[in-house]
Design an enzyme around this catalytic site. Structure first.
Site, PDB file in Angstrom:
ATOM      1  N   ASP A 134       0.073  -0.356  -4.818  1.00  0.00           N
ATOM      2  CA  ASP A 134      -1.316   0.079  -4.951  1.00  0.00           C
ATOM      3  C   ASP A 134      -1.525   1.385  -4.194  1.00  0.00           C
ATOM      4  O   ASP A 134      -1.489   1.418  -2.961  1.00  0.00           O
ATOM      5  CB  ASP A 134      -2.246  -1.009  -4.402  1.00  0.00           C
ATOM      6  CG  ASP A 134      -3.712  -0.662  -4.618  1.00  0.00           C
ATOM      7  OD1 ASP A 134      -4.004   0.308  -5.343  1.00  0.00           O
ATOM      8  OD2 ASP A 134      -4.573  -1.371  -4.049  1.00  0.00           O
ATOM      9  N   LYS A 151     -14.115  -5.681  -9.040  1.00  0.00           N
ATOM     10  CA  LYS A 151     -14.727  -5.850  -7.725  1.00  0.00           C
ATOM     11  C   LYS A 151     -16.207  -6.176  -7.903  1.00  0.00           C
ATOM     12  O   LYS A 151     -16.962  -5.389  -8.494  1.00  0.00           O
ATOM     13  CB  LYS A 151     -14.549  -4.578  -6.886  1.00  0.00           C
ATOM     14  CG  LYS A 151     -13.085  -4.198  -6.639  1.00  0.00           C
ATOM     15  CD  LYS A 151     -12.439  -5.125  -5.630  1.00  0.00           C
ATOM     16  CE  LYS A 151     -10.940  -4.860  -5.473  1.00  0.00           C
ATOM     17  NZ  LYS A 151     -10.644  -3.585  -4.841  1.00  0.00           N
ATOM     18  N   ASP A 167      -8.105  -0.337 -10.972  1.00  0.00           N
ATOM     19  CA  ASP A 167      -9.054  -0.978 -10.059  1.00  0.00           C
ATOM     20  C   ASP A 167     -10.261  -0.075  -9.876  1.00  0.00           C
ATOM     21  O   ASP A 167     -11.344  -0.321 -10.418  1.00  0.00           O
ATOM     22  CB  ASP A 167      -8.346  -1.255  -8.734  1.00  0.00           C
ATOM     23  CG  ASP A 167      -9.230  -1.878  -7.677  1.00  0.00           C
ATOM     24  OD1 ASP A 167     -10.463  -1.864  -7.828  1.00  0.00           O
ATOM     25  OD2 ASP A 167      -8.702  -2.371  -6.670  1.00  0.00           O
ATOM     26  N   LYS A 176       0.829  -1.190   0.000  1.00  0.00           N
ATOM     27  CA  LYS A 176       0.000   0.000   0.000  1.00  0.00           C
ATOM     28  C   LYS A 176       0.874   1.255   0.000  1.00  0.00           C
ATOM     29  O   LYS A 176       1.738   1.435   0.852  1.00  0.00           O
ATOM     30  CB  LYS A 176      -0.924   0.014   1.221  1.00  0.00           C
ATOM     31  CG  LYS A 176      -2.038  -1.031   1.150  1.00  0.00           C
ATOM     32  CD  LYS A 176      -2.942  -0.808  -0.041  1.00  0.00           C
ATOM     33  CE  LYS A 176      -4.083  -1.811  -0.091  1.00  0.00           C
ATOM     34  NZ  LYS A 176      -4.910  -1.660  -1.304  1.00  0.00           N
TER      35      LYS A 176
END
Length: 367
Positions: A193, A265, A241, A165
């Site tokens: 990410d 997702k 994403d 992260k």
């Protein structure tokens, strides 16, 4: 076959490892799940789950799901759960927008249909492409020592794919990724990410300072234009994403050449129906694919596993075992995880044996 009854449960799922930390100080202590059971007139029950990661990660609000399911559910009584496209159009007609609210209902219809047909869900989603999908694990925000120690622990437990992260102070993030990369064996797959946490200026700073590290860039900025401005100067693969919210958005990403891979997702897209559609088109367009969700336990993880294993292996990036993140159980079994790989449980539908006694009393029931 007709839908006879629908129940909905609220299940708070605390994290095993404590608070989950992302860029900009965003933190969550649990998944806040809505679980749906849809039963047919033949007595077969299908299960669905959606669980947002706090109120900050995706355009999903757990209290909104609890309020929205009772608005939609009465319209589904008497419908054929196998008519997935028709169920989707009906939900969109009676309740505009808010795809995350519809996700668990759609997932439950797929599970019910597969159980009624006595086949695993993966069969209905296109067929099993492999027995297991490789998983990744997350190195969340922390001190340099904490992140290095977590990365080493993950590797020691057999995993070879890390999502680190970033998306905070760019200079701190450069140190974080440099430290983590130095702490793990050469060849470890690393995704950085940012969860749309950077400006293009910051993302370019990060990319320039970390050219010597082998990683994949994931969603550095918020808008497609911003990500494209980073993409033009990037010498590494990019995965998007948060930008993938619909079939139209996915096609625009392809038209502009904005990414090499996509993370889909389930709840963001409104359920299994739309996820499968977008997955199949994206595969044909040449994208690498990860199928996951914003959170959940055994039910949602099972759906992710079935969608992952019906994705062609040469186009699949990786998967994630969310049920291992939480302290509560919702089923008597779970998708099997062996080392760094996850499969699907034996049996029809999602393959898992959901235990209503673990869910408490439903907050809504109709039928």
């Amino acid at each position: 076959m007709k839908i006879k009854s629908i129940k909905a449960y609220h299940v708070v799922q605390p994290f095993v490892d404590g608070p989950y930390r992302m860029s900009k100080g965003r933190v969550a202590d649990c998944f806040d799940a809505v679980i749906v059971a849809i039963t047919s007139d033949s007595g077969v029950t299908g299960w669905g789950e959606m669980a947002p990661l706090g109120n900050f990660y995706s355009a999903a609000f757990s209290a909104g799901a609890r309020a929205g399911v009772p608005e939609i559910a009465p319209h589904l009584i008497g419908q054929d759960p196998r008519g997935f496209a028709g169920i989707g159009r009906l939900m969109d007609t009676v309740f505009k927008g808010h795809p995350y609210i519809k996700s668990a209902l759609d997932m439950a219809c797929w599970d019910l249909a597969a159980r009624a047909a006595d086949v695993p869900l993966v069969t209905m989603l296109g067929g099993r492409e492999s027995d297991m999908a490789e998983t990744y694990r997350v190195v969340t925000h922390g001190t340099l020592d904490q992140m290095a120690a977590l990365a080493k622990r993950i590797i020691s437990e057999g995993c070879r794919r890390l999502q680190v992260k970033v998306g905070g102070n760019v200079h701190d993030d450069i140190e974080r990724v440099t430290t983590v990369a130095a702490a793990v064996p050469k060849g470890t797959v690393i995704f950085c990410d940012a969860n749309a946490g950077w400006t293009p200026y910051q993302a370019r700073q990060f990319a320039d300072a970390t050219r010597g590290i082998d990683y994949t860039f994931e969603q550095p900025c918020t808008t497609l234009d911003e990500n494209m401005s980073v993409r033009r100067m990037l010498d590494k693969p990019m995965v998007l994403d948060e930008s993938v919210t619909s079939l139209g958005e996915m096609l625009e990403i392809h038209r502009r050449g904005a990414a090499d891979g996509l993370t889909l997702k389930i709840s963001r897209l409104g359920g299994v129906t739309q996820t499968r559609l977008i997955r199949d088109v994206a595969v044909d367009l040449g994208f690498m694919i990860t199928v996951e969700d914003t959170g959940g336990a055994e039910i949602d993880t099972a759906a992710m596993a079935h969608l992952s294993l019906s994705t062609p292996a040469e186009r699949r990036l990786h998967a994630i075992a969310f049920h291992e993140w939480v302290t509560v159980r919702t089923a008597r079994n779970a998708p099997p995880v062996t080392g760094s790989h996850m499969g699907v449980a034996d049996g029809p539908g999602l393959g898992i044996d959901v235990d209503p006694d673990l869910l408490g009393e439903p907050f809504f029931e109709i039928g």
